[in-house]
Design an enzyme around this catalytic site. Structure first.
Site, short mmCIF file in Angstrom:
data_model
loop_
_atom_site.label_atom_id
_atom_site.label_comp_id
_atom_site.label_asym_id
_atom_site.label_seq_id
_atom_site.Cartn_x
_atom_site.Cartn_y
_atom_site.Cartn_z
N GLY A 588 24.73 -14.37 -25.03
CA GLY A 588 24.79 -12.97 -25.42
C GLY A 588 25.18 -12.83 -26.87
O GLY A 588 25.74 -13.73 -27.49
N GLY A 591 29.06 -7.47 -31.22
CA GLY A 591 29.51 -7.10 -32.55
C GLY A 591 30.51 -8.08 -33.13
O GLY A 591 30.60 -8.24 -34.35
N VAL A 595 27.89 -15.52 -27.91
CA VAL A 595 28.47 -16.28 -26.80
C VAL A 595 27.44 -17.33 -26.39
O VAL A 595 26.26 -17.01 -26.17
CB VAL A 595 28.82 -15.38 -25.61
CG1 VAL A 595 29.44 -16.19 -24.47
CG2 VAL A 595 29.79 -14.27 -26.03
N ASP A 707 38.00 -1.40 -24.48
CA ASP A 707 36.54 -1.53 -24.54
C ASP A 707 35.97 -1.76 -23.14
O ASP A 707 35.15 -2.66 -22.93
CB ASP A 707 36.15 -2.66 -25.48
CG ASP A 707 34.70 -2.53 -25.97
OD1 ASP A 707 34.17 -1.39 -25.92
OD2 ASP A 707 34.11 -3.54 -26.39
#
Length: 917
Positions: A588, A591, A595, A707
């Site tokens: 992935g 911001g 990963v 988040d």
């Protein structure tokens, strides 16, 4: 519930008007209520005309009393309606102040079976032409959402409930800041203990409709024909239904426990044609999908020497196993747990040899509510709070249960989440309290007391130091005088005491020194807080830096979720290159960095997050995430494996979650064929909520994620969810009873609120658009409730399958703005993810929708705590599980327990009943 906003508007409104006219010409002795009696059980039946005073004989020649002795808040108003219509509609009480306002009826008695009825008629009493929406609560549990669609809309709610405590409370709770709850009338009727004997006493019955099928169209059978004042409405659509009324000249025999009135069972309906072979039984089921119901049917023969027999069916299956042969004695069939929807059809089918078609006299339809938990906060706490309130007029408007239901505690208390809640905190800063501090020593579970900025005077009471669990005591900026009591100077439990702004004699520094000599706690007073926190900060940072050195094996935290050989430790950059096969597979991109997939030497799979070099805050976020993840362990949080900080590389290693993230699965972009059923979605929501509750309540200091979003919810191959990505998390105010200091990355950027349920940090806004708490965005103050808001958005994604912001019909929507008006119209199926294909329990879906809207309230104070969300999601999952168990059973194997169906009359016993669907 009877509500004009549903599809049966005209019919139910006719029924409501019939209630007005019922028995109006009868001359009756009024029911005499002793208003000043010490217990409500002596007053039942009780008819409260809200917004009035005194007592008078009114509607149905019953005694109606004003509500001033049962409620301590609110204001009276007159409704714009003709006085001749119905007395309780002409006035109301509205509640513009507290979030929850309660009517209290003491001494009803534990284990009492009662009928409670609440009536709401807006009538544009405020001239705003804007009827509010709010919650109706009964004995610490959610009863219903009150939603009115127009000035002349009305709603009538009726419940049968078995009390678990002595007192009864009915509360109105706002769901939106500007919506002001109101009520016109409230009635409590005591039922006999053997009535509705088959009901589950842990689950209330909500009235959907009660039919006296052949009553004249102008009459509703109520009091005094029914001594319990149950309204039995007529069925008038004879012509369109092909039915005709029948009646008998004398009352039938009956000794049924449910006591149907003679005026109801001496009449019946039957097909107009004597040749008809069957008839459909009119019902009051309005649920769009199957939910549990409690139904009762009454049968009695209307004609002498009739030869009539028939069977009763539910859809295409026999509802009762025996053929019904009515006679002059009332027969009753009860279905105590039947899954019904608006598409369910009860029918009576003529039996072989019967010379007459079927008939039916009456029926009752109830929806079975969710299981209710404990009905009250700890009784000693309730009594202590009540006594404390008497000393201060500012506190007296609060009534009802101080803690329940979850999410609706009084504004100035905090409560535990135990099965029997305890009061753990008093937040009375700036409440204008005057005079000596009243005794509340019996609030033994208190951990925090905040009384600053009042005008309390006299000496500081001795009992404060004797509260066994007290950790924080803030008495600042009052008018206390004299010495500090000995109980406080010798207390070993209080870790935070603030007595600044008072005229306290003695040397407070000596007091602090004497406490330190005990070696138990530090006492922080007034202006010393900042300097001590700064010193503690330096110590914690030093410890953290020391722990990061891989040579010191003893400083490595352990994880019970990972194998010993992959427990957390530092990795070199060369090892990271080997683990990721030179960063070959990207899992992935975010911001803060990419990963990658990795595999340790022992074969264990990991996810490797490499922070971007160009990220100006990369080091700060790395430090925050590494520090948190090394000390935070929970089965619903992604486990931390290790880290690398070498040569400017900032890298974190997590356990690998092979199922991808929730956003990918909801959107269908996961690259797999995995489908998220409603059952799986509920389990995901419950896991995430539990993980967040651990961060908020189980970590010391508490952690605010900041988040929360579907792309930060990862799943394994079994579709089990965990919360990930703590790069934006912040450590907030430590919780009650936590002895360690506040952990802050940069003290100059943070300020703290002493309320444990607030736990707020001032910081630059961070997060993902669409999920950010609007209050956080406008104030730069992040709280636990900011995570609650974001999680509410996640719940709406689980319901709808849509992202937080999307375009439809050429317009741009935020998911909250899109679902709110649809939910207000009670059209839950219009927002449900089409991929679910209607395969869900509608009550479960409604509960999650209600929780989601509560979580996304505009103000933090109106949002529930995460533990409250967890409890509601558990109930939603329980309903869905029961629904799945019912629907997944093959039709050929359907069996129902004989206890679910009962057949009783004055001449037949339950033992004659065979099992039926």
């Amino acid at each position: 519930m009877w509500n004009r906003s549903n599809s049966s508007t005209a019919q139910w409104w006719r029924y409501f008007l019939q209630l007005v006219m019922a028995n109006s010409i009868r001359a009756l002795l009024p029911l005499i209520l002793t208003i000043s009696a010490v217990s409500a059980s002596d007053q039942l039946p009780l008819n409260v005309d809200c917004g009035t005073t005194g007592s008078r004989t009114g509607f149905l020649n019953m005694t109606w009393v004003g509500d001033e002795q049962y409620v301590k808040s609110g204001q009276s108003a007159k409704v714009r309606i003709d006085d001749s219509v119905i007395l309780p509609l002409t006035t109301l009480r509205y509640f513009p102040d507290q979030r929850k306002n309660c009517y209290s009826f003491p001494g009803v008695g534990q284990g009492t079976k009662i009928l409670v009825r609440a009536l709401f008629y807006y009538g544009n009493y405020d001239g705003l032409s804007s009827p509010p929406t709010f919650n109706l609560l009964l004995n610490g549990n959610h009863w219903s959402l009150v939603f009115l669609s127009g000035d002349n809309d009305s709603a009538l709610f009726e419940a049968v409930h078995v009390t678990k405590v002595d007192d009864v409370s009915v509360c109105l709770a706002r769901t939106k800041p500007n919506d002001v709850p109101f009520i016109n009338s409230l009635e409590l009727k005591k039922l006999e203990g053997d009535m509705y004997a088959s009901m589950n006493t842990d689950r209330p019955l909500y009235l959907m409709g009660r039919y006296a099928y052949a009553s004249p169209s102008t009459t509703v059978v109520r009091y005094p024909d029914d001594p319990y004042d149950r309204p039995w409405t007529a069925f008038t659509d004879y012509e369109s239904s092909g039915l005709s009324p029948l009646s008998r000249s004398s009352d039938p025999n009956s000794n049924l426990a449910d006591r149907p009135p003679a005026a109801v069972v001496r009449q019946a309906i039957t097909p107009s044609s004597s040749l008809a072979s069957n008839m459909t039984v009119p019902n009051a089921i309005v649920s769009p999908s199957p939910v549990p119901h409690y139904v009762t049917f009454y049968f009695v023969e209307m004609l002498a020497n009739a030869s009539r027999s028939f069977d009763i069916y539910l859809d295409d299956q026999k509802f009762y196993g025996e053929t019904i042969v009515p006679n002059g004695t009332v027969l009753e069939i009860v279905g105590s747990n039947i899954s019904l929807s608006t598409f369910s059809v009860f029918s009576l089918v003529r039996a072989k040899g019967s010379t007459l078609p079927p008939l039916i006299s009456a029926a009752e339809f109830y929806r079975i509510g969710n299981a209710w938990g404990v009905d009250a906060t700890d009784s000693s706490d309730v009594r202590a709070l009540s006594e404390f309130q008497k000393s201060y007029v500012q506190l007296q408007p609060w009534s009802g249960d101080p803690c329940l239901p979850m999410g609706y505690a009084w504004e100035w208390v905090n409560c535990s989440s135990d099965s029997t809640p305890r009061v753990t905190a008093l937040f009375l800063s700036g409440y204008g309290l005057t005079g000596p501090l009243a005794d509340f020593i019996n609030l033994t579970a208190l951990r925090t007391i905040d009384l600053d900025n009042n005008s309390l005077n006299g000496s500081i009471p001795e009992f404060l130091g004797k509260l066994p669990n007290l950790k924080r005591l803030n008495l600042a900026d009052n008018q206390f005088t004299g010495p500090l009591p000995a109980s406080l100077t010798t207390s070993n439990s209080i870790v935070n005491l603030n007595i600044s702004g008072n005229n306290i004699s003695g040397n407070s520094s000596d007091f602090a020194s004497s406490s330190e000599k005990k070696g138990n706690v530090g006492v922080i007073a007034g202006g010393t807080i900042g300097s001590i926190l700064f010193l503690l900060l330096l110590v914690m940072l030093a410890i953290f830096i020391f722990k990061k050195r891989p040579a010191n094996a003893s400083a490595k935290p352990t994880s019970v979720l990972l194998q010993p050989e992959i427990k957390q430790h530092g990795f070199s950059h060369a090892e990271i290159v080997e683990i990721t096969n030179n960063f070959e597979k990207v899992l992935g991109e975010g911001g803060s960095g990419n990963v990658y997939y990795g595999r340790l030497r022992n074969g264990s799979e990991v996810a490797v997050k490499v922070l971007k070099d160009s990220l100006s805050q990369g080091t700060r976020e790395f430090v925050a995430e590494a520090k948190l993840l090394m000390t935070v362990h929970h089965r619903f949080l992604v486990s931390f494996v290790g880290y690398c900080e070498e040569g400017g590389n900032l890298i974190l290693l997590y356990e690998y979650m092979s199922g991808g993230n929730l956003r990918q699965l909801l959107s269908g972009r996961s690259g797999t064929s995995a489908f998220l059923t409603w059952d799986i979605r509920l389990k995901i929501a419950l896991r995430v909520a539990t993980g967040l509750d651990y961060l908020h309540s189980g970590c010391y200091p508490p952690i605010i994620h900041r988040d929360v979003k579907t792309s930060n919810i990862l799943l394994n191959a079994k579709m089990e969810a965990k919360v990930a990505d703590f790069g934006l998390s912040k450590a907030g105010q430590k919780e009650e009873g936590a002895d360690q200091p506040i952990v802050v990355v940069n003290p100059s950027q943070y300020s703290f609120d002493q309320r444990d349920d607030v736990t707020q940090v001032s910081t630059a806004v961070a997060g993902t658009p669409g999920y950010i708490d609007p209050e956080y965005y406008s104030t730069n103050r992040v709280t636990k409730k900011s995570d609650v808001y974001s999680f509410g958005v996640v719940l709406l994604e689980l319901i709808t399958g849509r992202p937080p912001m999307f375009a439809a019909s050429g317009e741009r929507f935020h998911i909250i703005g899109w679902v709110t008006p649809i939910i207000a119209r009670r059209e839950i199926h219009s927002i449900a993810d089409p991929k679910l294909n209607g395969q869900y329990n509608v009550n479960s879906m409604w509960k999650v929708a209600d929780v989601a809207l509560s979580c996304t309230s505009e103000t933090a104070d109106a949002r529930p705590r995460m533990i409250d969300v967890v409890n509601q999601l558990k109930k939603a999952l329980e309903e869905e599980t029961c629904y799945q168990q019912r629907t997944d059973t093959p039709s050929s194997e359907v069996r129902s327990s004989p206890t679910f169906y009962e057949f009783s009359s004055s001449s037949l016993s339950n033992s004659q009943l065979s099992s039926a669907r």
